[in-house]
Design an enzyme around this catalytic site. Structure first.
Site, PDB file in Angstrom:
ATOM      1  N   LYS A 196      -4.673  -2.982  -1.571  1.00  0.00           N
ATOM      2  CA  LYS A 196      -3.756  -4.118  -1.437  1.00  0.00           C
ATOM      3  C   LYS A 196      -4.540  -5.388  -1.077  1.00  0.00           C
ATOM      4  CE  LYS A 196       0.174  -4.289  -1.685  1.00  0.00           C
ATOM      5  NZ  LYS A 196       1.107  -4.502  -2.828  1.00  0.00           N
ATOM      6  N   TYR A 231      -5.350   2.752   0.618  1.00  0.00           N
ATOM      7  CA  TYR A 231      -4.167   1.934   0.282  1.00  0.00           C
ATOM      8  C   TYR A 231      -4.381   0.482   0.691  1.00  0.00           C
ATOM      9  CZ  TYR A 231       0.345  -0.323   1.090  1.00  0.00           C
ATOM     10  OH  TYR A 231       1.383  -1.236   1.115  1.00  0.00           O
ATOM     11  N   THR A 270       1.086  -6.424   2.255  1.00  0.00           N
ATOM     12  CA  THR A 270       1.321  -5.682   3.497  1.00  0.00           C
ATOM     13  C   THR A 270       0.494  -6.229   4.660  1.00  0.00           C
ATOM     14  OG1 THR A 270       0.940  -3.513   4.508  1.00  0.00           O
ATOM     15  CG2 THR A 270      -0.453  -4.059   2.661  1.00  0.00           C
ATOM     16  N   ASP A 271       0.962  -5.980   5.884  1.00  0.00           N
ATOM     17  CA  ASP A 271       0.170  -6.361   7.065  1.00  0.00           C
ATOM     18  C   ASP A 271      -1.040  -5.445   7.236  1.00  0.00           C
ATOM     19  OD1 ASP A 271       1.515  -4.035   7.834  1.00  0.00           O
ATOM     20  OD2 ASP A 271       2.292  -4.862   9.711  1.00  0.00           O
ATOM     21  N   GLU A 272      -1.071  -4.318   6.507  1.00  0.00           N
ATOM     22  CA  GLU A 272      -2.187  -3.377   6.694  1.00  0.00           C
ATOM     23  C   GLU A 272      -3.520  -3.956   6.228  1.00  0.00           C
ATOM     24  OE1 GLU A 272      -1.585   0.706   5.773  1.00  0.00           O
ATOM     25  OE2 GLU A 272       0.498   0.682   6.434  1.00  0.00           O
TER      26      GLU A 272
HETATM   27  P1  NAD Z   1       7.675   2.226  -3.369  1.00  0.00           P
HETATM   28  O1  NAD Z   1       6.566   3.201  -3.416  1.00  0.00           O
HETATM   29  O2  NAD Z   1       9.004   2.628  -2.842  1.00  0.00           O
HETATM   30  O3  NAD Z   1       7.951   1.645  -4.849  1.00  0.00           O
HETATM   31  C1  NAD Z   1       6.915   1.283  -5.716  1.00  0.00           C
HETATM   32  C2  NAD Z   1       7.509   1.129  -7.113  1.00  0.00           C
HETATM   33  O4  NAD Z   1       6.439   0.728  -8.007  1.00  0.00           O
HETATM   34  C3  NAD Z   1       8.090   2.426  -7.683  1.00  0.00           C
HETATM   35  O5  NAD Z   1       9.353   2.173  -8.267  1.00  0.00           O
HETATM   36  C4  NAD Z   1       7.076   2.850  -8.730  1.00  0.00           C
HETATM   37  O6  NAD Z   1       7.650   3.569  -9.812  1.00  0.00           O
HETATM   38  C5  NAD Z   1       6.529   1.501  -9.188  1.00  0.00           C
HETATM   39  N1  NAD Z   1       5.178   1.607  -9.759  1.00  0.00           N
HETATM   40  C6  NAD Z   1       4.107   2.263  -9.239  1.00  0.00           C
HETATM   41  N2  NAD Z   1       3.052   2.158 -10.086  1.00  0.00           N
HETATM   42  C7  NAD Z   1       3.467   1.380 -11.129  1.00  0.00           C
HETATM   43  C8  NAD Z   1       2.829   0.904 -12.299  1.00  0.00           C
HETATM   44  N3  NAD Z   1       1.549   1.203 -12.583  1.00  0.00           N
HETATM   45  N4  NAD Z   1       3.538   0.139 -13.165  1.00  0.00           N
HETATM   46  C9  NAD Z   1       4.846  -0.156 -12.900  1.00  0.00           C
HETATM   47  N5  NAD Z   1       5.502   0.293 -11.815  1.00  0.00           N
HETATM   48  C10 NAD Z   1       4.822   1.047 -10.934  1.00  0.00           C
HETATM   49  O7  NAD Z   1       7.111   0.966  -2.582  1.00  0.00           O
HETATM   50  P2  NAD Z   1       7.844  -0.020  -1.572  1.00  0.00           P
HETATM   51  O8  NAD Z   1       7.824   0.582  -0.234  1.00  0.00           O
HETATM   52  O9  NAD Z   1       9.127  -0.468  -2.170  1.00  0.00           O
HETATM   53  O10 NAD Z   1       6.807  -1.233  -1.571  1.00  0.00           O
HETATM   54  C11 NAD Z   1       6.909  -2.270  -2.537  1.00  0.00           C
HETATM   55  C12 NAD Z   1       5.776  -3.249  -2.323  1.00  0.00           C
HETATM   56  O11 NAD Z   1       5.854  -3.793  -1.016  1.00  0.00           O
HETATM   57  C13 NAD Z   1       4.384  -2.635  -2.453  1.00  0.00           C
HETATM   58  O12 NAD Z   1       3.563  -3.558  -3.110  1.00  0.00           O
HETATM   59  C14 NAD Z   1       3.943  -2.423  -1.015  1.00  0.00           C
HETATM   60  O13 NAD Z   1       2.546  -2.499  -0.913  1.00  0.00           O
HETATM   61  C15 NAD Z   1       4.622  -3.592  -0.334  1.00  0.00           C
HETATM   62  N6  NAD Z   1       4.960  -3.383   1.097  1.00  0.00           N
HETATM   63  C16 NAD Z   1       5.667  -2.270   1.480  1.00  0.00           C
HETATM   64  C17 NAD Z   1       6.032  -2.137   2.817  1.00  0.00           C
HETATM   65  C18 NAD Z   1       6.827  -0.948   3.309  1.00  0.00           C
HETATM   66  O14 NAD Z   1       7.013  -0.788   4.514  1.00  0.00           O
HETATM   67  N7  NAD Z   1       7.362  -0.104   2.437  1.00  0.00           N
HETATM   68  C19 NAD Z   1       5.658  -3.115   3.751  1.00  0.00           C
HETATM   69  C20 NAD Z   1       4.924  -4.218   3.301  1.00  0.00           C
HETATM   70  C21 NAD Z   1       4.594  -4.347   1.980  1.00  0.00           C
HETATM   71  O1  DAU Z   2       2.770  -1.829   7.560  1.00  0.00           O
HETATM   72  C1  DAU Z   2       3.290  -1.858   6.272  1.00  0.00           C
HETATM   73  C2  DAU Z   2       3.083  -0.518   5.599  1.00  0.00           C
HETATM   74  O2  DAU Z   2       4.016   0.387   6.202  1.00  0.00           O
HETATM   75  C3  DAU Z   2       3.299  -0.570   4.100  1.00  0.00           C
HETATM   76  O3  DAU Z   2       2.316  -1.414   3.513  1.00  0.00           O
HETATM   77  C4  DAU Z   2       3.199   0.843   3.483  1.00  0.00           C
HETATM   78  O4  DAU Z   2       3.491   0.775   2.097  1.00  0.00           O
HETATM   79  C5  DAU Z   2       4.228   1.719   4.186  1.00  0.00           C
HETATM   80  O5  DAU Z   2       4.128   3.039   3.686  1.00  0.00           O
HETATM   81  C6  DAU Z   2       4.016   1.702   5.693  1.00  0.00           C
HETATM   82  O6  DAU Z   2       2.780   2.373   6.031  1.00  0.00           O
HETATM   83  P1  DAU Z   2       2.661   3.358   7.296  1.00  0.00           P
HETATM   84  O7  DAU Z   2       1.513   4.241   7.071  1.00  0.00           O
HETATM   85  O8  DAU Z   2       2.738   2.595   8.570  1.00  0.00           O
HETATM   86  O9  DAU Z   2       4.063   4.148   7.109  1.00  0.00           O
HETATM   87  P2  DAU Z   2       4.439   5.700   7.296  1.00  0.00           P
HETATM   88  O10 DAU Z   2       5.932   5.777   7.228  1.00  0.00           O
HETATM   89  O11 DAU Z   2       3.645   6.571   6.405  1.00  0.00           O
HETATM   90  O12 DAU Z   2       3.997   5.993   8.781  1.00  0.00           O
HETATM   91  C7  DAU Z   2       4.507   5.269   9.881  1.00  0.00           C
HETATM   92  C8  DAU Z   2       3.849   5.786  11.147  1.00  0.00           C
HETATM   93  O13 DAU Z   2       4.327   7.117  11.384  1.00  0.00           O
HETATM   94  C9  DAU Z   2       2.334   5.907  11.042  1.00  0.00           C
HETATM   95  O14 DAU Z   2       1.761   5.598  12.296  1.00  0.00           O
HETATM   96  C10 DAU Z   2       2.106   7.377  10.703  1.00  0.00           C
HETATM   97  C11 DAU Z   2       3.254   8.070  11.397  1.00  0.00           C
HETATM   98  N1  DAU Z   2       3.779   9.289  10.750  1.00  0.00           N
HETATM   99  C12 DAU Z   2       4.121   9.225   9.434  1.00  0.00           C
HETATM  100  C13 DAU Z   2       4.619  10.342   8.787  1.00  0.00           C
HETATM  101  C14 DAU Z   2       4.989  10.269   7.315  1.00  0.00           C
HETATM  102  C15 DAU Z   2       3.981  10.460  11.494  1.00  0.00           C
HETATM  103  O15 DAU Z   2       3.689  10.500  12.696  1.00  0.00           O
HETATM  104  N2  DAU Z   2       4.483  11.539  10.861  1.00  0.00           N
HETATM  105  C16 DAU Z   2       4.812  11.556   9.527  1.00  0.00           C
HETATM  106  O16 DAU Z   2       5.258  12.593   9.003  1.00  0.00           O
END
Ligand code: NAD
Ligand code: DAU
Length: 357
Positions: A166, A162, A137-139
């Site tokens: 990561k 988180y 992630t970019d975080e």
């Molecule tokens: P998600 O939470 O939707 O899915 C995570 C999956 O991992 C789930 O299916 C869960 O059951 C599985 N999992 C969790 N713990 C596990 C374990 N111990 N063993 C096996 N499986 C397990 O997540 P996502 O949003 O699809 O993100 C996927 C990846 O991409 C993550 O590594 C996240 O850090 C990264 N990422 C997400 C975003 C985003 O915006 N969602 C952005 C950048 C990077």
């Molecule tokens: O940047 C990549 C990341 O983006 C991934 O690594 C994470 O897995 C993914 O969950 C996401 O993280 P964020 O914290 O940015 O996503 P989230 O959807 O939780 O929140 C997006 C923005 O919206 C953040 O600034 C918080 C705000 N927010 C979120 C929720 C759930 C609200 O204002 N209200 C809400 O109810």
């Protein structure tokens, strides 16, 4: 990769992992083995469009379970690993960090060790072609001020449990490459959105709450900025890096789509006003709530390296991707009902437990 390969995807029942698997099965000749523990975030219904393919197999396995992970490598003999399994929600990491440390750090370590043992036992082309792709992630880069972008050279400054977990996993992957020569690539992506997104995250939560006449909770002033990327563009970027990324390198992936949270919520409300005029104006549901502790102000990715080196760029704009996303949630009542009722968690045993390819 033109000849048929076996790709082991961890976290394939999650939001991004399921998009990756749907693309592999629909658009390539490859086999996929999905390793997923099925936490609350894992939903096998997201794989329904491809789960009957003979090129898809599911293993309900926790990546922290070394013996089970080793068995999966032995039985399926993968050509590559794409590691997406993680605890992914920042808010949950604030209230309960333990699972993040366990899965994101210990789980990544366990997977790296299994991959190293397996890779050491390979030879010839299979060994030379093996890849471990770590999806991050970019975080990990922390928070930006008003200007500038995260590049691959930006120093790590994770701020939440988180992002710290990561960042730790990124460092482990890097170390396994430098110390043991494991052939790795790492990608760091910005916020994804799109179909099959679990409705704890901003965009699906706002769509579903707005449709149900519930408050739209905006943290703080709603002026935090995220850089949004449509999930299928991310999945395509991941396949590109897996195929052609340089070993040991990291690639940032982003959509060049910076938006404040308020802009995102207003855009969702405007689309819903058009598609569901009976609920208009949906923006009346906006509610300001206390801010997330340690809330990062701004993320923005410089995605120049992946475009220059590998020719990838996003196909969707924020406007086209968001409209598709809202339309998908309105058209996929079964998936939405499965998730909101909790029914989706009973799907495993009933439907898709399948060990053979
Ligand atoms: P998600 O939470 O939707 O899915 C995570 C999956 O991992 C789930 O299916 C869960 O059951 C599985 N999992 C969790 N713990 C596990 C374990 N111990 N063993 C096996 N499986 C397990 O997540 P996502 O949003 O699809 O993100 C996927 C990846 O991409 C993550 O590594 C996240 O850090 C990264 N990422 C997400 C975003 C985003 O915006 N969602 C952005 C950048 C990077
Ligand atoms: O940047 C990549 C990341 O983006 C991934 O690594 C994470 O897995 C993914 O969950 C996401 O993280 P964020 O914290 O940015 O996503 P989230 O959807 O939780 O929140 C997006 C923005 O919206 C953040 O600034 C918080 C705000 N927010 C979120 C929720 C759930 C609200 O204002 N209200 C809400 O109810």
């Amino acid at each position: 990769m033109r000849r048929m390969k076996t790709i082991l995807v961890t976290g394939g029942a999650g939001f991004i992992g399921s998009a990756v698997i749907r693309q592999f099965i629909n658009d390539t000749p490859h086999r996929v083995v999905n390793i997923d523990k099925l936490t609350y975030a894992g939903n096998l219904q997201s794989l329904a469009p491809v789960s009957t393919s003979p090129r898809y197999a599911f293993e309900k396995v926790d990546i922290c379970d070394a013996a089970e992970v080793a068995r999966v490598f032995r039985e399926h003999q993968p050509d590559a690993v794409m590691h997406l399994a993680a605890e992914s929600h920042v808010d949950r990491s604030i209230t309960g960090p333990a699972a993040f440390i366990q899965t994101n750090i210990v789980g990544t370590y366990t997977l790296l060790e299994a991959a190293r043992q397996y890779w050491n036992g390979l030879d010839g082309d299979k060994k030379a072609g093996f890849r471990f792709h770590h999806i991050s992630t970019d975080e990990v880069y922390g928070s930006l001020g008003d200007d500038g972008f995260f590049t691959e050279e930006t120093a790590y400054e994770p701020n939440s449990p988180y992002s710290a977990s990561k960042a730790s996993s990124d460092h482990l992957v890097r170390a396994w490459h430098h110390t043991y020569g494991l052939p790795v690539v790492t990608t760091n992506c910005s916020n994804n959105y799109g179909p099959y997104h679990f409705p704890e995250k901003l965009i699906p939560l706002m769509i579903l709450n707005a449709c149900n006449g519930k408050p739209l909770p905006i943290y703080g002033k709603g002026d935090n900025i995220r850089d949004w990327l449509y999930v299928d563009d991310h999945a395509r970027a991941l396949r590109t890096v897996l195929e052609r990324g340089r070993l040991g390198e990291t690639y940032n992936i982003g959509g060049w789509n910076e938006k404040t949270n308020l802009e995102v919520v207003d855009a969702i409300c405007a689309i819903l006003d058009e598609l569901r005029p009976q609920g208009a104006p949906h923006a009346r549901l906006k509610t300001y709530v206390p801010d997330r502790p340690g809330h990062d102000k701004r993320y923005a990715i410089d995605a120049g390296k992946i475009e220059r080196e590998l020719g990838w760029k996003p196909l969707e704009t924020f406007e086209t991707g968001l409209r598709k996303t809202v339309e998908w949630y309105l058209a996929n009542d079964d998936w939405v009902r499965g998730v909101t009722s909790g029914e989706y968690q009973n799907w495993v045993e009933q439907n898709y437990t399948n060990r053979s390819l």
